[in-house]
Design an enzyme around this catalytic site. Structure first.
Site, PDB file in Angstrom:
ATOM      1  N   ASP A  38      24.960  22.589  24.138  1.00 33.19           N
ATOM      2  CA  ASP A  38      25.213  24.009  24.307  1.00 33.19           C
ATOM      3  C   ASP A  38      25.669  24.554  22.943  1.00 33.19           C
ATOM      4  O   ASP A  38      25.958  23.774  22.034  1.00 33.19           O
ATOM      5  CB  ASP A  38      26.322  24.156  25.367  1.00 33.19           C
ATOM      6  CG  ASP A  38      26.875  25.549  25.448  1.00 33.19           C
ATOM      7  OD1 ASP A  38      26.075  26.472  25.662  1.00 33.19           O
ATOM      8  OD2 ASP A  38      28.106  25.727  25.284  1.00 33.19           O
ATOM      9  N   ASP A  40      27.608  28.236  22.219  1.00 32.69           N
ATOM     10  CA  ASP A  40      28.857  28.999  22.204  1.00 32.69           C
ATOM     11  C   ASP A  40      29.993  28.214  22.829  1.00 32.69           C
ATOM     12  O   ASP A  40      29.897  27.748  23.972  1.00 32.69           O
ATOM     13  CB  ASP A  40      28.681  30.312  22.986  1.00 32.69           C
ATOM     14  CG  ASP A  40      27.785  31.304  22.265  1.00 32.69           C
ATOM     15  OD1 ASP A  40      28.054  31.578  21.087  1.00 32.69           O
ATOM     16  OD2 ASP A  40      26.816  31.777  22.873  1.00 32.69           O
TER      17      ASP A  40
HETATM   18  P1  TMP Z   1      26.216  29.364  25.619  1.00 35.18           P
HETATM   19  O1  TMP Z   1      25.255  28.932  26.677  1.00 35.18           O
HETATM   20  O2  TMP Z   1      25.681  29.154  24.213  1.00 35.18           O
HETATM   21  O3  TMP Z   1      27.587  28.817  25.788  1.00 35.18           O
HETATM   22  O4  TMP Z   1      26.375  30.994  25.738  1.00 35.18           O
HETATM   23  C1  TMP Z   1      26.876  31.634  26.864  1.00 35.18           C
HETATM   24  C2  TMP Z   1      28.225  32.280  26.666  1.00 35.18           C
HETATM   25  O5  TMP Z   1      28.078  33.628  26.220  1.00 35.18           O
HETATM   26  C3  TMP Z   1      28.971  32.352  27.978  1.00 35.18           C
HETATM   27  O6  TMP Z   1      30.083  31.503  27.969  1.00 35.18           O
HETATM   28  C4  TMP Z   1      29.403  33.804  28.100  1.00 35.18           C
HETATM   29  C5  TMP Z   1      29.136  34.400  26.761  1.00 35.18           C
HETATM   30  N1  TMP Z   1      28.777  35.843  26.752  1.00 35.18           N
HETATM   31  C6  TMP Z   1      29.529  36.699  25.962  1.00 35.18           C
HETATM   32  O7  TMP Z   1      30.495  36.277  25.307  1.00 35.18           O
HETATM   33  N2  TMP Z   1      29.206  38.040  25.916  1.00 35.18           N
HETATM   34  C7  TMP Z   1      28.140  38.560  26.617  1.00 35.18           C
HETATM   35  O8  TMP Z   1      27.872  39.765  26.549  1.00 35.18           O
HETATM   36  C8  TMP Z   1      27.369  37.644  27.442  1.00 35.18           C
HETATM   37  C9  TMP Z   1      26.202  38.155  28.250  1.00 35.18           C
HETATM   38  C10 TMP Z   1      27.710  36.298  27.460  1.00 35.18           C
HETATM   39 MG    MG Z   2      29.139  27.510  26.003  1.00 34.11          MG
END
Ligand code: TMP
Ligand code: MG
Length: 288
Positions: A38, A40
């Site tokens: 993953d 974030d």
């Molecule tokens: P990931 O799959 O790379 O972890 O990304 C998803 C993350 O993004 C999830 O934990 C929620 C976050 N997110 C935001 O911070 N702001 C937003 O506007 C959206 C749609 C998701």
């Molecule tokens: Mg994540």
């Protein structure tokens, strides 16, 4: 056999099983290994000096690319939906419609801002996006040992790519599977491409895109995530022999510890580094 696993922040449901999997992976060697991670809050930091670090969506917040009105709307979405994303008392089925709503609204807001592709690199440079400590070694080690790294992210792929390019780790062994913006002939974003990936549909994304995973064709998988939605990211891989799932538990640690320990093989609590994955990779790839 790996010192880092003895740290207090490392939790394991079954230490013997973890050792066995790592041993099997070491015996098979780096040519049978692939990493699916993953992005974030897994490869990027959750917090630094007590402040939350931005996700790929939120990198736009600190930039001049979006209006104050859009920033306020995106912050509102985060404040409303993030607590639902990590709520222990709700099932995944209950959370899915909220996640679809969150991503749909966020992408609509982004599209309204008429962002240009050529502005993204600067926005990322100016943002506080930070990879976890040890992340450069992680990317470099995988590249040097020719281990493929598939980054599977519900974030924004175009921004994610700029983050890893900016940190000089977008090596040829890296592939990204994420939400990508679609740009018109003037280079202005007018939509998002393909099926939306949110936190809890990664399994469907993996199964529908088996060809992406088939290219890797390696039987041992090291999986890294921070959400329970990341556990199924390897479901598109055929013929897995060994899989080791490492989960970062960043937030609401006490409430979520039990479900993380039951789901991930190794749980890393409030650990802003890649020291544990790096030590495991070093052991597997160096054959020590
Ligand atoms: P990931 O799959 O790379 O972890 O990304 C998803 C993350 O993004 C999830 O934990 C929620 C976050 N997110 C935001 O911070 N702001 C937003 O506007 C959206 C749609 C998701
Ligand atoms: Mg994540």
């Amino acid at each position: 056999m790996i010192e880092e696993l003895a740290k207090a922040s490392v939790r394991m449901r079954d230490r013997g099983r973890v050792d066995k999997i790592i041993q099997n992976m070491q015996t098979a060697g780096p040519s049978e290994l692939q990493v699916i991670s993953d992005f974030d809050m897994t490869l990027t930091r959750f917090a630094h000096n007590g402040k939350r670090c931005p996700t790929t969506h939120n990198i736009l917040h600190s930039s001049s690319l979006i209006s104050e009105d859009c920033k306020a709307k995106m912050s509102g979405l985060l404040a409303h939906y993030y607590p639902i994303e990590i709520d222990e008392s709700k099932s995944v089925e209950e959370k899915v419609p909220y996640m679809v709503e969150w991503w749909t609204k966020a992408h609509d807001f982004i599209v309204q801002e008429k962002i240009r592709k050529d502005q993204l690199a600067q926005a990322v440079k100016d943002s506080g996006a930070m990879l976890r400590e040890g992340c450069k070694s992680f990317f470099d080690m995988l590249n040097q040992t020719s281990v493929p790294l598939l980054i599977f992210s519900a974030g924004v792929g175009d921004i994610l790519e700029e983050v890893i390019r900016h940190h000089e780790v977008f090596h040829p062994n890296v592939r990204v599977f994420s939400n990508y913006m679609d740009f018109d002939e003037n280079g202005v974003v007018h939509a998002f491409k393909g099926d939306m990936i949110h936190t809890f549909n990664k399994r469907e994304g993996a199964l529908l895109n088996r060809d992406q995973f088939a290219q890797l064709a390696r039987s041992n998988v090291l999986l890294l995530g921070d959400s329970l939605g990341d556990l199924n990211m390897a479901d598109g891989v055929q013929n897995i022999q060994n899989i080791l799932r490492i989960g970062y538990l960043n937030d609401k640690v006490d409430e979520r510890r039990e479900s993380y320990v039951q789901s991930y093989d190794i749980v890393l609590e409030k650990d802003e580094t890649l020291n544990v994955p790096n030590a495991i990779l070093k052991y597997i790839t160096a054959g020590k």
